[in-house]
Design a protein around this motif. Structure first.
Motif, short mmCIF file in Angstrom:
data_model
loop_
_atom_site.label_atom_id
_atom_site.label_comp_id
_atom_site.label_asym_id
_atom_site.label_seq_id
_atom_site.Cartn_x
_atom_site.Cartn_y
_atom_site.Cartn_z
N ARG A 1 5.62 55.21 -9.98
CA ARG A 1 5.10 54.57 -11.20
C ARG A 1 3.58 54.46 -11.12
O ARG A 1 2.85 54.78 -12.05
CB ARG A 1 5.73 53.18 -11.33
CG ARG A 1 5.64 52.58 -12.72
CD ARG A 1 6.37 51.24 -12.81
NE ARG A 1 6.11 50.36 -11.67
CZ ARG A 1 7.05 49.87 -10.87
NH1 ARG A 1 8.30 50.17 -11.07
NH2 ARG A 1 6.74 49.06 -9.87
N GLU A 2 3.08 54.02 -9.96
CA GLU A 2 1.63 53.83 -9.78
C GLU A 2 0.90 55.17 -9.83
O GLU A 2 -0.18 55.28 -10.40
CB GLU A 2 1.35 53.11 -8.45
CG GLU A 2 1.69 51.64 -8.49
CD GLU A 2 0.98 50.92 -9.62
OE1 GLU A 2 -0.27 50.96 -9.67
OE2 GLU A 2 1.67 50.36 -10.51
N LYS B 1 1.78 57.78 -11.42
CA LYS B 1 1.78 58.21 -12.82
C LYS B 1 0.73 57.44 -13.61
O LYS B 1 0.05 58.01 -14.46
CB LYS B 1 3.20 57.95 -13.39
CG LYS B 1 3.40 58.39 -14.82
CD LYS B 1 3.86 59.84 -14.87
CE LYS B 1 4.20 60.31 -16.28
NZ LYS B 1 3.08 60.28 -17.22
N ARG B 2 0.61 56.15 -13.30
CA ARG B 2 -0.36 55.33 -14.02
C ARG B 2 -1.79 55.83 -13.74
O ARG B 2 -2.58 56.00 -14.65
CB ARG B 2 -0.24 53.86 -13.59
CG ARG B 2 -0.74 52.86 -14.63
CD ARG B 2 -0.50 51.42 -14.16
NE ARG B 2 -1.01 51.17 -12.81
CZ ARG B 2 -2.28 50.87 -12.53
NH1 ARG B 2 -3.17 50.77 -13.50
NH2 ARG B 2 -2.68 50.69 -11.28
N CYS B 3 -2.08 56.11 -12.48
CA CYS B 3 -3.41 56.65 -12.13
C CYS B 3 -3.65 57.95 -12.88
O CYS B 3 -4.74 58.19 -13.39
CB CYS B 3 -3.50 56.90 -10.63
SG CYS B 3 -3.59 55.41 -9.65
N TYR B 4 -2.62 58.77 -12.90
CA TYR B 4 -2.75 60.09 -13.54
C TYR B 4 -3.06 59.93 -15.03
O TYR B 4 -3.91 60.62 -15.59
CB TYR B 4 -1.44 60.87 -13.35
CG TYR B 4 -1.50 62.29 -13.84
CD1 TYR B 4 -2.06 63.30 -13.03
CD2 TYR B 4 -1.03 62.64 -15.10
CE1 TYR B 4 -2.13 64.61 -13.47
CE2 TYR B 4 -1.10 63.95 -15.55
CZ TYR B 4 -1.65 64.93 -14.74
OH TYR B 4 -1.72 66.22 -15.18
N ASP B 5 -2.37 58.99 -15.66
CA ASP B 5 -2.56 58.80 -17.10
C ASP B 5 -3.88 58.10 -17.44
O ASP B 5 -4.45 58.33 -18.49
CB ASP B 5 -1.40 57.98 -17.68
CG ASP B 5 -0.10 58.77 -17.67
OD1 ASP B 5 -0.18 60.02 -17.60
OD2 ASP B 5 0.98 58.15 -17.70
N GLU B 6 -4.36 57.23 -16.53
CA GLU B 6 -5.49 56.37 -16.89
C GLU B 6 -6.81 56.80 -16.27
O GLU B 6 -7.87 56.41 -16.75
CB GLU B 6 -5.18 54.92 -16.50
CG GLU B 6 -4.06 54.34 -17.36
CD GLU B 6 -3.61 52.97 -16.87
OE1 GLU B 6 -4.27 52.41 -15.96
OE2 GLU B 6 -2.60 52.48 -17.40
N TYR C 1 -2.18 60.62 -5.02
CA TYR C 1 -1.93 59.18 -4.89
C TYR C 1 -1.70 58.79 -3.42
O TYR C 1 -2.16 57.74 -2.97
CB TYR C 1 -0.74 58.76 -5.76
CG TYR C 1 -0.57 57.27 -5.80
CD1 TYR C 1 -1.52 56.45 -6.40
CD2 TYR C 1 0.52 56.66 -5.19
CE1 TYR C 1 -1.39 55.07 -6.40
CE2 TYR C 1 0.67 55.28 -5.19
CZ TYR C 1 -0.29 54.50 -5.80
OH TYR C 1 -0.16 53.14 -5.79
#
Ligand code: ARG
Length: 578
Positions: free
Chosen positions: A199-200, A202-207, A177
């Motif tokens: 948070r961001e 993690k979001r990239c990782y999940d999506e 990130y």
């Protein structure tokens, strides 16, 4: 003085209790009280009545036997027996004067140095990389730093260990990130909002599957010592700790960058540790993982609980790192005592790690391992401390709010301070209030964060103690004479003198029990006794004899010195004017 007499009495009772009928608990109940009418002595005790039954003697006989043992000496000028068996003590005022003179002449205020200093590792603060320092880190930082200061003052070789969370699989995602952000925004971007960053990421990782793949790859590269990933990782650590260092400085916390000993430091030790545990038959294979079973940790059904030290995929855990960390502290840092300031939820984790270390022989019995747990920080509503919108409170914002509240308070109180001097006072009161609110409660309990309470100039607060100090200093700006020999002329002076002489004990108790609230209580009581003395005993007024005035000035001066030293041990500043 009270404690001194209580101890004398305890010993005397032990001596006459030839049949050992008095238990230590009963002995603990001995009371020595200050008398109301000083013509009957300064202190009295009803111990003879208390123990007459156990000793199978009449109270008066017990009293006589005790008086025989107690004898008079430096501290006690006379012992009298009154009524059915009260023992009255007359304190030698000359003794008190001498003790105070000694204290006054000693920069350490007669707090003794430990005779056998050892290396004491203090594990505190320990925030996590790329995360905001949370309130439980604040508690650890504030309480730990007070104990650091006390133990250092007592002469121990203190090693500050900031066990930051700077290792783990999340770094693949964080590096990926950071790379993405740098590509978008260029180098040297501002990473002040860690919460959003994490948070961001993690979001990239999940999506984003591509991103996740890269992140996983980066974990492997980082662990293999890859240059690029190491550099990116280092950047994350540095950015986080630069920001945290600003907070430490702002909080007058003594931690420095050199005190960082994060989880990554022990990484290279982990394979060796795990192999050693396996060789010693302490860790065993279980479904591909390596697990330690300890008989002392069982579940409800009596089955031993397993503690994983290496996962199926070969990864290590928080526990494994802490095992290596203890080994390092004992072998490399030669620690004689290791003290952990982490919240109470980590109690079981600590117990487990220690048990494994002791079993593996990494720590012998001469090394003391101590967990100093603390409770949660709650809001006024009794729920965990949160922002109005339910987010975690950032320390920076907390301190900003403290300062703005203090500025308002100073205006309300008609303060005439200006410029840099005013800002220094704002800083000292704000930081003092926030720290003291935490330090003054027994750390084992949860505590309620309450702005109005902590900023009050009444009660057991930093502003109250700081104000008491400033008021004493104001006397010296007016006084025309120098402080002189203390001559105790009344009960208020005697009470204050006796309290002053208890300072060393209070400091030592904090060193032993790692409970800064003991020192807070002492300072608060001292300030209250002082205020009483100040009301009752005129100092600069006409008609006060020169000797008495000079004597009282010394009592004032000593009170100020003790307040200043005591607060400084808690990491709180005093000021001449506020
Ligand atoms: N980083 C951890 C946390 O945020 C605290 C580390 C405490 N020290 C230790 N040796 N485990 O909870």
């Amino acid at each position: 003085m009270k404690e001194y007499l209580q101890n004398l009495l305890k010993n005397a009772i032990k001596e006459i209790d030839t049949t050992h009928e008095i238990s230590p608990q009963l002995l603990q109940k001995i009371r020595v009280d200050r008398t109301k009418d000083r013509s009957h002595g300064d202190f009295a005790t009803n111990a003879a009545m208390m123990f007459s039954k156990n000793l199978h003697k009449k109270p008066i006989e017990v009293a006589n036997a005790l008086a025989e043992k107690l004898k008079t000496g430096d501290a006690i000028s006379k012992i009298e027996i009154a009524g059915p068996g009260f023992i009255n003590f007359f304190v030698n005022p000359e003794y008190v004067s001498e003790q105070l003179a000694k204290m006054d002449a000693d920069p350490r205020l007669t707090v003794p140095q430990t005779p056998a200093p050892q290396n004491v590792v203090i594990d505190y603060s320990a925030p996590n990389v790329a995360k905001e320092m949370a309130v439980h880190h604040l508690r650890s930082t504030v309480i730990g730093d007070a104990v650091v200061r006390v133990l250092e003052f007592l002469g121990e070789h203190v090693i500050r260990a900031n066990h930051i969370g700077d290792w783990g699989t999340q770094f693949g995602m964080l590096i990926a990130y950071l790379e993405k952000k740098e590509n978008e925004q260029g180098q040297g971007m501002d990473l002040s909002d860690f919460e959003a960053f994490y948070r961001e990421a993690k979001r990239c990782y999940d999506e984003d599957a591509e991103f996740a793949k890269k992140a996983r790859h980066y974990v492997v590269l980082l662990q293999g010592g890859d240059d690029y990933c190491r550099r990116m990782w280092k950047k994350l650590v540095t950015m986080t700790m630069d920001q945290n260092q600003r907070l430490y400085d702002r909080l007058d916390v003594t931690l420095k960058p050199k005190d960082i000993m994060g989880e990554s430091l022990y990484n290279d030790m982990l394979p060796g540790i795990v192999k050693d545990l396996q060789d010693k038959n302490i860790a065993v294979e279980d479904q591909g993982a390596l697990v330690v079973y300890l008989p002392q940790f069982k579940n409800k059904d009596g089955q031993m609980l397993g503690n994983i030290v290496r996962k199926q995929d070969g990864g290590y855990l928080y526990t494994t790192t802490d095992i290596a960390c203890i080994k390092y502290r004992v072998e490399k840092l030669h620690a004689g005592r290791i003290i952990y300031f982490t919240d109470s939820r980590q109690a079981q984790h600590m117990e487990t790690v220690w048990a494994i270390c002791r079993k593996a022989g990494y720590v012998d019995d001469s090394v003391s391992l101590e967990h100093c747990p603390f409770g949660m920080m709650l809001g006024k509503d009794g729920h965990p401390f949160k922002t109005r919108s339910g987010g975690t409170v950032k320390l920076r914002d907390l301190l900003d709010e403290a300062e703005s509240r203090v500025r308002k308070l100073l205006d309300e109180r008609g303060s005439t301070l200006e410029g840099a001097e005013r800002e220094q006072v704002v800083h000292n009161i704000a930081v003092g209030a926030v720290k003291y609110a935490d330090l003054s409660k027994n750390r084992n309990t949860d505590y309620i964060f309450d702005w109005d309470q902590m900023l009050s100039f009444d009660g057991n607060t930093a502003p109250y103690l700081q104000y008491a100090y400033s008021r004493i200093r104001a006397i010296f700006r007016k006084a025309q004479v120098q402080p002189g020999k203390v001559v105790i002329s009344n009960a208020d002076e005697e009470t204050l003198a006796a309290k002053l002489l208890g300072f060393a004990e209070a400091v030592q108790a904090v060193g032993e029990k790692c409970l800064p609230n003991l020192l807070c209580n002492y300072l608060f009581e001292l300030a209250e006794i002082y205020m009483h003395f100040y009301e009752a005993c005129p100092i600069l007024k006409d008609g006060v004899s020169d000797d008495i005035r000079r004597s009282r000035l010394t009592l004032c001066d000593l009170t100020a010195k003790v307040l200043r030293q005591g607060l400084s041990l808690l990491g709180i500043n005093v000021m001449e004017q506020m």
